[in-house]
Every structure is written in structure tokens, then in C-alpha cells.
Write a protein that holds these residues in place. Structure first.
Motif, PDB file in Angstrom:
ATOM      1  N   GLU A  10       0.925  -1.405   0.059  1.00  0.00           N
ATOM      2  CA  GLU A  10       0.046   0.127   0.157  1.00  0.00           C
ATOM      3  C   GLU A  10       0.853   0.863  -0.328  1.00  0.00           C
ATOM      4  OE1 GLU A  10      -3.474   2.160   3.048  1.00  0.00           O
ATOM      5  OE2 GLU A  10      -3.068  -0.363   2.616  1.00  0.00           O
ATOM      6  N   ARG A  11       2.029   1.553   0.658  1.00  0.00           N
ATOM      7  CA  ARG A  11       2.821   2.356   0.823  1.00  0.00           C
ATOM      8  C   ARG A  11       3.433   2.460  -0.740  1.00  0.00           C
ATOM      9  NH1 ARG A  11       6.749   0.758   5.393  1.00  0.00           N
ATOM     10  NH2 ARG A  11       5.177  -0.051   6.416  1.00  0.00           N
ATOM     11  N   SER A  12       3.832   1.155  -1.078  1.00  0.00           N
ATOM     12  CA  SER A  12       4.784   1.269  -2.876  1.00  0.00           C
ATOM     13  C   SER A  12       3.532   1.892  -3.339  1.00  0.00           C
ATOM     14  CB  SER A  12       5.231  -0.023  -2.855  1.00  0.00           C
ATOM     15  OG  SER A  12       4.541  -0.521  -3.102  1.00  0.00           O
ATOM     16  N   SER A  13       2.286   1.961  -3.654  1.00  0.00           N
ATOM     17  CA  SER A  13       1.289   2.274  -4.130  1.00  0.00           C
ATOM     18  C   SER A  13       0.773   2.909  -4.152  1.00  0.00           C
ATOM     19  CB  SER A  13       0.570   0.838  -3.769  1.00  0.00           C
ATOM     20  OG  SER A  13      -1.386   1.800  -4.350  1.00  0.00           O
ATOM     21  N   ASP A  14       1.319   4.146  -3.031  1.00  0.00           N
ATOM     22  CA  ASP A  14       0.900   5.074  -2.631  1.00  0.00           C
ATOM     23  C   ASP A  14       2.193   6.257  -2.736  1.00  0.00           C
ATOM     24  OD1 ASP A  14      -1.847   5.143  -1.272  1.00  0.00           O
ATOM     25  OD2 ASP A  14      -0.724   4.811   0.503  1.00  0.00           O
ATOM     26  N   GLN A  15       3.190   5.488  -3.185  1.00  0.00           N
ATOM     27  CA  GLN A  15       4.340   6.976  -3.713  1.00  0.00           C
ATOM     28  C   GLN A  15       4.337   6.450  -5.171  1.00  0.00           C
ATOM     29  OE1 GLN A  15       7.944   4.297  -2.586  1.00  0.00           O
ATOM     30  NE2 GLN A  15       8.964   6.029  -2.631  1.00  0.00           N
ATOM     31  N   LEU A  16       4.137   5.285  -5.089  1.00  0.00           N
ATOM     32  CA  LEU A  16       3.817   5.276  -6.818  1.00  0.00           C
ATOM     33  C   LEU A  16       2.916   6.691  -7.556  1.00  0.00           C
ATOM     34  CD1 LEU A  16       4.874   1.240  -7.827  1.00  0.00           C
ATOM     35  CD2 LEU A  16       5.950   3.010  -8.328  1.00  0.00           C
ATOM     36  N   GLN A  17       1.712   6.265  -7.371  1.00  0.00           N
ATOM     37  CA  GLN A  17       0.704   7.279  -7.771  1.00  0.00           C
ATOM     38  C   GLN A  17       1.647   8.327  -7.400  1.00  0.00           C
ATOM     39  OE1 GLN A  17      -2.440   5.878  -8.951  1.00  0.00           O
ATOM     40  NE2 GLN A  17      -2.223   8.503  -9.279  1.00  0.00           N
ATOM     41  N   ARG A  18       2.305   9.012  -6.399  1.00  0.00           N
ATOM     42  CA  ARG A  18       2.427  10.489  -6.134  1.00  0.00           C
ATOM     43  C   ARG A  18       3.226  10.345  -6.881  1.00  0.00           C
ATOM     44  NH1 ARG A  18       2.444   8.599  -0.489  1.00  0.00           N
ATOM     45  NH2 ARG A  18       4.131   8.699  -0.757  1.00  0.00           N
ATOM     46  N   GLN A  19       4.219   9.377  -7.736  1.00  0.00           N
ATOM     47  CA  GLN A  19       5.416   9.714  -8.464  1.00  0.00           C
ATOM     48  C   GLN A  19       4.714  10.022  -9.904  1.00  0.00           C
ATOM     49  OE1 GLN A  19       8.258   6.170  -7.712  1.00  0.00           O
ATOM     50  NE2 GLN A  19       8.877   6.830  -6.826  1.00  0.00           N
ATOM     51  N   ILE A  20       4.047   9.055 -10.379  1.00  0.00           N
ATOM     52  CA  ILE A  20       3.471   9.035 -11.496  1.00  0.00           C
ATOM     53  C   ILE A  20       2.517  10.898 -11.858  1.00  0.00           C
ATOM     54  CG2 ILE A  20       0.660   8.964 -12.732  1.00  0.00           C
ATOM     55  CD1 ILE A  20       1.420   5.241 -11.863  1.00  0.00           C
TER      56      ILE A  20
END
Length: 118
Positions: A10-20
Motif C-alpha cells: 500500500e505504501r509503495s502503491s501510494d508512493q508510485l501514485q505520487r510519482q506518477i
């Protein structure tokens, strides 16, 4: 353990979403800047800025050539030049007098200035 893996994902998904989102914002800004650079008005201004000195120099050169040729023609043909100048002056004078005859004077009404019917 399962919960930890889920939290990490979930943290990596949130981080990816912020990067995107950040990448999308940067790309949008870059595309906007490219659009501004390719705007026809901007391209024309850029061309004029880059070539204005050469354009002015070319114009100055052509005007100088024209003036030299005109002066040479006048020196070689003074009488025809004088005749042309007199003709232009008479034409301008006649045109000015015709304008005065057409326009009504301030004291004259529009009806008085219009020609009478035949």
C-alpha cells in the motif's frame, strides 16, 4: 506478516501514485512550454529579433541605392524631372481646390451645398 506485506504494498502503491502525479505535472508543464515556443506569434517575434539587424541593413542599403539612382536620373535629365514635378504640384493644387469646392462651409447648410436637381 501478511499485514506487513499489505502495508508495504500500500505504501509503495501510494508512493508510485505520487510519482506518477508528479511526472504527469512535469510533462504537462513541458508540453505547455513547447506549445508556447511553437506559437506562430512567438516564432515571428523570435525571427524578427534574430534577423532585425540584417533586415534593417538590407532596407538601408536598398533605400540608399534608390536615392543614388534617383539623384543620378535628376542630374542626367533635369528638364523632364522639372516638368514632372510641376505636373505633380499642379495636380495636388487642383485636387486640393476640388476638395474645397465639394465640402460645405461651416455657415452653409447641407441642403445649400448639395447640387440642385436638373
Amino acid at each position: 506478516m501478511i499485514q506487513e506485506n499489505f502495508d508495504r504494498r500500500e505504501r509503495s502503491s501510494d508512493q508510485l501514485q505520487r510519482q506518477i502525479t508528479a511526472t504527469r505535472d512535469r510533462m504537462s508543464h513541458t508540453i505547455h512550454e513547447i506549445g508556447e515556443e511553437l506559437n506562430p506569434r512567438h516564432l515571428l517575434e523570435h525571427y524578427v529579433d534574430e534577423h532585425s539587424e540584417a533586415l534593417l541593413e538590407s532596407l538601408n542599403k536598398r533605400c540608399s541605392q534608390f536615392a543614388r539612382k534617383a539623384a543620378q536620373t535628376v542630374k542626367e535629365n533635369p528638364i523632364p524631372t522639372l516638368a514632372i514635378l510641376i505636373g505633380v504640384a499642379l495636380f495636388a493644387r487642383g485636387s486640393k481646390q476640388a476638395d474645397k469646392r465639394r465640402s460645405p462651409s461651416p455657415n452653409q447648410s447641407a441642403e445649400e451645398s448639395s447640387p440642385s436637381p436638373l
